[in-house]
Design a protein around this motif. Structure first.
Motif, short mmCIF file in Angstrom:
data_model
loop_
_atom_site.label_atom_id
_atom_site.label_comp_id
_atom_site.label_asym_id
_atom_site.label_seq_id
_atom_site.Cartn_x
_atom_site.Cartn_y
_atom_site.Cartn_z
N ASP A 699 0.83 -1.21 0.00
CA ASP A 699 0.00 0.00 0.00
C ASP A 699 0.86 1.26 0.00
N LEU A 700 1.93 1.22 0.80
CA LEU A 700 2.83 2.38 0.83
C LEU A 700 3.50 2.56 -0.53
N VAL A 701 3.98 1.48 -1.11
CA VAL A 701 4.65 1.57 -2.41
C VAL A 701 3.70 2.10 -3.47
N GLU A 702 2.45 1.69 -3.41
CA GLU A 702 1.46 2.14 -4.39
C GLU A 702 1.27 3.65 -4.34
N HIS A 703 1.39 4.24 -3.15
CA HIS A 703 1.08 5.66 -3.01
C HIS A 703 2.32 6.55 -3.00
N LEU A 704 3.51 5.96 -3.05
CA LEU A 704 4.72 6.77 -3.08
C LEU A 704 4.77 7.66 -4.33
N GLY A 705 4.20 7.17 -5.42
CA GLY A 705 4.25 7.93 -6.66
C GLY A 705 3.57 9.27 -6.59
N ILE A 715 13.29 3.82 3.55
CA ILE A 715 12.38 2.70 3.75
C ILE A 715 13.17 1.40 3.85
N GLU A 716 12.58 0.43 4.56
CA GLU A 716 13.27 -0.83 4.83
C GLU A 716 12.37 -2.01 4.51
N ASP A 717 12.97 -3.21 4.51
CA ASP A 717 12.26 -4.46 4.21
C ASP A 717 11.62 -4.43 2.83
N PRO A 724 9.89 -2.79 -9.08
CA PRO A 724 9.45 -2.05 -10.28
C PRO A 724 8.62 -0.82 -9.95
N ARG A 725 7.61 -1.00 -9.06
CA ARG A 725 6.74 0.14 -8.73
C ARG A 725 7.51 1.18 -7.91
N LEU A 726 8.39 0.70 -7.03
CA LEU A 726 9.15 1.62 -6.18
C LEU A 726 10.04 2.53 -7.02
N PHE A 727 10.77 1.96 -7.96
CA PHE A 727 11.69 2.78 -8.74
C PHE A 727 10.96 3.66 -9.74
N ALA A 728 9.79 3.22 -10.18
CA ALA A 728 8.97 4.09 -11.03
C ALA A 728 8.52 5.32 -10.25
N SER A 729 8.19 5.12 -8.96
CA SER A 729 7.78 6.24 -8.11
C SER A 729 8.95 7.18 -7.84
N ILE A 741 17.33 2.74 0.83
CA ILE A 741 16.52 1.57 0.51
C ILE A 741 17.24 0.34 1.03
N LEU A 742 16.63 -0.34 2.00
CA LEU A 742 17.20 -1.56 2.54
C LEU A 742 16.32 -2.74 2.17
N ALA A 743 16.91 -3.71 1.50
CA ALA A 743 16.17 -4.87 1.04
C ALA A 743 15.77 -5.76 2.21
#
Length: 930
Positions: A699-705, A715-717, A724-729, A741-743
């Motif tokens: 949900d967070l990744v979806e709204h970062l954009g 952000i972590e974990d 893909p969505r994270l880097f697009a944002s 960014i921590l995996a």
């Protein structure tokens, strides 16, 4: 300061009138209920009245010496402004309540049943305030309340801002400035066929005028010039008066009789004619504006090419920049040794050896410490003590009273000169900076203030003037730079293994700010030593020491900001609850060990800033979504591991700082935190600039954009499915400067290949995971590599040297690497890391050898090596890194430690400090220090 109060109220009125909330609320109500429109109209009329009043007050702030009627008038204006603010806050409170009921379908019935009388009460109060403001305007005319005339701008004897004559001292009495004196003389002796400008700058009382005057009076310097001119320029200046003064000093008795009648071009031509065949030394003392020299330079420089010299003394960095960079001298405060020497010369000036009796030295040094290296204060206090009986009882009494005397509360007229000189710096501030300066007095003595914290507090307090195309935070940072450039805030560089900029007020400058704050009821300081029952009728309360009396506030409903600095107190302050002060803007509890937040905290609808950093809070109120106006929420390094669902509904949230402490401060090297869990709901916070220390979910990744205003994202974990969505944002975040960014554990980690479209303004980067190919060849580093200043890499475990890929980053200043290399050797080659200031290397468990070639890391000052179990030798070539000042070692091989203290000690003897920490044995020691 009355103008500052009016300024804050005008900002609040403007916010209300431009907000759609009140207008839309009025539109939804029954047409017969026109009270909302009446309220808004009266606010507009009051706004006009206050703007006119503000113009008068702005002029008042620039003047001194107005009579008692004017003082009474200013106090009445301040009181009226506070009352207007109370009414507006009540209006906002009711609007917020009705807005929530509107969404629940209850608005109209609630308005008719309970709210109508409240709205009419506000309308009546605003009408009364209109009448009161008009009455104040009439009284100003009736009693002819006027401001005194300004000064002419050129002070002949400078009695208003100089040391009393008996406290002036010759150049040979100065201490701690011999190097600076030689430098200025060197600049004066340098041959040139043009007019050369030299500037000496520093805070009021730092000795600028004394230093320059000693050089000016030196016969060896005088003999190099045909004439010598000293002009003291006060805050306002008149170019014609300055030129007239120059002519008089040069010609003296031969000055034309009509000099007073000359003006403009005639006066300029007279000066040019006089200077035509003369080489001059011109001192412009106490300059407040670059315009002074700009207006004179044409006349002086066109007169001749004999190598004229101009020395300008100033408190303002902008004025100091009138000289070329290599001829700017900044006077720093005296160190402890020089402070003591100067003090003894004055305190014991009547004795032959000017020495302090041994039994009084400890107390004497304590007194000198309160002067904090400021020559003016040291001379003044020393001279005062020279007339007192030299025994412990008398000096103890002086020590106890010194702080109060510096605030000019006692009869001592000499000490008042210190504050009078420093107060000029405050008086000359632009009106928008005065509140920002006085605000800094809320912090305890010697308190270190971080840049971002101060900026966010200024914004929450409403002290920042809105400007088009810039965020309020950017404007606030400009305010901060201006206060530093005017020597009213000092930059502190803490000596950790990273360069951390903090700010601090000089003790005596802080006393000046406190005296202004108390006079204007800006903030009330509370401590255990405070005598009598405090009267907390101010808008801000700063608790330095907590006691039971703080619980009995006389009128907490007036409170708008509460700051708590007593880290020994674990109880939540009652003044911070909605029951006692529902209009609170700021609640700052950083480092106070409170464990529980009351649920009623969510009733603070007006709260802009909630600071809980380093407290022991474990959870936030579930109803946090009721904090409609919250801008900053700081729960960094607390025990909070999950944020409530309501956090996603805070539309005005600008800064969310989270992160649970997972490791202690690593001897000044590292402090690590663990991200906190965030709710799985749609985020409505579109104004976010800082999102730090949170665990990732879809949900967070979806709204970062949609969070396109982000400047900091940590952000972590992060799961591989998020990439893909994270880097697009991230590619949409044009303003992003810091990215972490921590995996997630068990993931392969992210590669630089996936960061093909990074933000153009990125400066700080932290990543974990494997580097799948040469970093410098990736599109990511081709885009941001030249701008990157800080880089943290962890978990790569490469079998090829990773330093090679990043060694040529031209602007990299801080590099932290953790568990990124499985190889056995590292060689830092010549030319690598040209601007690197700090290098932290941890968990390189396979390294057996390390070397540093000539000309590698030539700017390095801090080096930390942590957990190198196989390294037995001190890095070869470390002696060639001559800039290195601090070297920290943690959990090193026993043979390594034997060598660095034995046969290899000579290779690190140029390093100022070498420290060792053995975490397994729980010990830390300083190996040696120059």
């Amino acid at each position: 300061m009355a103008e500052g109060v009016v300024f804050a109220v005008l900002c609040k009125i403007g916010s209300v009138l431009t907000s759609s909330a009140s207008i839309s609320l009025g539109a939804r109500l029954d047409a017969k209920l026109t009270v909302i429109s009446e309220i808004e109209n009266r606010m507009k009329q009051i706004e006009v009245e206050l703007k006119l009043m503000q113009a008068f007050l702005r002029q008042a702030q620039k003047q001194e010496g107005y009579g008692e009627p004017t003082e009474v008038y200013l106090q009445e204006v301040r009181t009226a402004a506070f009352e207007i603010e109370d009414i507006i806050d009540e209006f906002l409170y009711l609007s917020a309540k009705h807005k929530s009921r509107y969404f629940n379908g209850e608005l109209m019935s609630y308005f008719r049943k309970l709210g109508k009388s409240s709205w009419h009460k506000i309308a009546r109060e605003l009408k009364d305030m209109q009448s009161h403001l008009q009455n104040l305007r009439n009284l100003r005319v009736q009693y002819e309340i006027q401001l005194p005339n300004g000064s002419s701008g050129v002070s002949t004897d400078a009695r208003d801002h100089r040391l009393p004559h008996h406290l002036s001292y010759p150049a040979d009495e100065m201490v701690g400035v011999e190097k600076e004196r030689k430098l200025v003389i060197q600049w004066l002796n340098a041959r040139a066929s043009w007019t050369s400008v030299i500037t000496v700058w520093g805070m009021g009382g730092s000795g600028k005028t004394t230093l320059v005057d000693g050089i000016y009076q030196d016969e060896r310097i005088k003999n190099q010039f045909d004439c010598h001119i000293w002009i003291t320029v006060s805050q306002k200046f008149n170019t014609s008066d300055i030129i007239r003064k120059m002519v008089r000093q040069i010609l003296q008795r031969a000055c034309p009789s009509n000099i007073d009648s000359l003006d403009g071009r005639d006066l300029t031509e007279t000066l040019q004619r006089i200077l035509k065949h003369r080489k001059i030394l011109l001192v412009l003392d106490d300059v407040w504006s670059t315009d002074v020299w700009m207006d004179l330079s044409g006349t002086v420089t066109r007169s001749n090419n004999y190598g004229n010299k101009v020395i300008i003394t100033t408190r303002i960095k902008e004025v100091a920049s009138l000289a070329s960079e290599e001829q700017v001298l900044e006077l720093q405060k005296l160190n402890d040794a020089d402070s003591w020497l100067l003090f003894c010369r004055w305190a014991f000036k009547n004795s032959m050896d000017r020495a302090c009796p041994p039994d009084m030295e400890s107390l004497g040094r304590e007194i000198v410490g309160k002067c904090d290296g400021l020559p003016l204060a040291i001379v003044t206090v020393g001279n005062m003590l020279s007339f007192r009986k030299q025994d412990m009882e008398e000096w103890n009494r002086c020590n106890d009273q010194l702080t109060w005397e510096l605030r000019d509360r006692l009869r001592d007229q000499e000490l008042s000169s210190v504050m009078k000189i420093l107060k000029l710096s405050y008086k000359h501030l632009p009106s928008h900076l005065k509140n920002a300066f006085v605000f800094c007095s809320i912090f305890p003595e010697d308190y270190k203030i971080t840049k971002k914290r101060l900026v966010r507090l200024w914004v929450a307090e409403g002290l920042i003037k809105l400007e088009k195309r810039r965020t309020v935070e950017e404007v606030a940072e400009e305010y901060l730079d201006e206060l530093v450039d005017r020597c009213l805030l000092q930059v502190v560089e803490r000596k950790h293994f990273r360069k951390v900029k903090e700010f601090q007020m000089h003790d005596i400058v802080r006393e000046l700010a406190i005296s202004i704050s108390e006079k204007e009821n800006f903030c009330m300081m509370h401590g255990k030593s405070q005598l009598g029952e405090p009267e907390y009728r101010c808008r801000r309360l700063s608790i330095h020491e907590h006691n039971d009396r703080i619980m009995s506030l006389s009128d907490a409903s007036l409170l708008r900001s509460l700051y708590h600095f007593d880290i020994t107190c674990s109880s939540f302050p009652s003044a911070g609850t909605a029951r006692s002060s529902r209009y609170l803007n700021v609640l700052e509890l950083q480092s106070v060990p409170v464990t529980v937040l009351p649920e009623e905290l969510s009733g603070l609808f007006n709260l802009r800033y909630l600071g809980l950093r380093r407290t022991k809070i474990k959870q936030l109120p579930r109803s946090i979504d009721k904090l409609f106006n919250l801008q900053t929420l700081d729960v960094y390094l607390t025990s909070v591991d999950k944020l409530p669902a309501g956090i996603t509904k805070l539309k005005r949230l600008r800064h969310l700082l989270a992160g649970k402490l997972s490791a202690p401060l690593y001897c000044g090297i590292l402090e690590t935190s663990r991200g906190v869990e965030v709710p799985k709901f749609a985020w409505e916070s579109m104004e976010l600039q800082t999102l730090k220390g949170v665990l990732t979910n879809m949900d967070l990744v979806e709204h970062l954009g949609s969070m396109t205003q982000l400047r900091t994202l940590a952000i972590e974990d992060v799961e591989e499915q998020h990439y893909p969505r994270l880097f697009a944002s991230i590619s949409k975040m044009y303003f992003l400067r810091t990215l972490k960014i921590l995996a997630a554990e068990g993931n392969q980690g992210l590669s630089f290949d996936q960061l093909s479209y990074p933000p153009q303004n990125l400066r700080k980067l932290r990543l974990n995971g494997r580097l799948h190919r040469s970093v410098m060849e990736s599109p990511f580093f081709q885009t941001v590599g030249a701008k990157l200043q800080k880089l943290h890499l962890s978990g790569s475990k490469m079998n090829i040297d990773p330093f090679l890929s990043i060694s040529c980053l031209p602007n990299l200043k801080l590099l932290t690497v953790d568990d990124i290399y499985d190889g056995e050797s590292v060689v830092f080659e010549s030319g690598w890391f040209p601007k690197l200031h700090t290098l932290i290397m941890t968990n390189l468990s396979s390294i057996r050898s390390m070397a540093m070639e000539q000309q590698s890391m030539q700017s390095l000052q801090w080096l930390a090596m942590v957990n190198f179990p196989e390294l037995k030798e001190v890095p070869r070539g470390i002696e060639s890194v001559v800039s290195l000042q601090n070297f920290m070692l943690v959990n090193m091989h026993d043979e390594f430690m034997e060598r660095i203290q034995g046969e290899d000690k000579v290779r690190v003897q140029h390093i100022l400090t070498v420290r060792y920490l053995d975490r397994t044995r729980g010990m830390e020691r300083r190996l040696f220090q120059d």
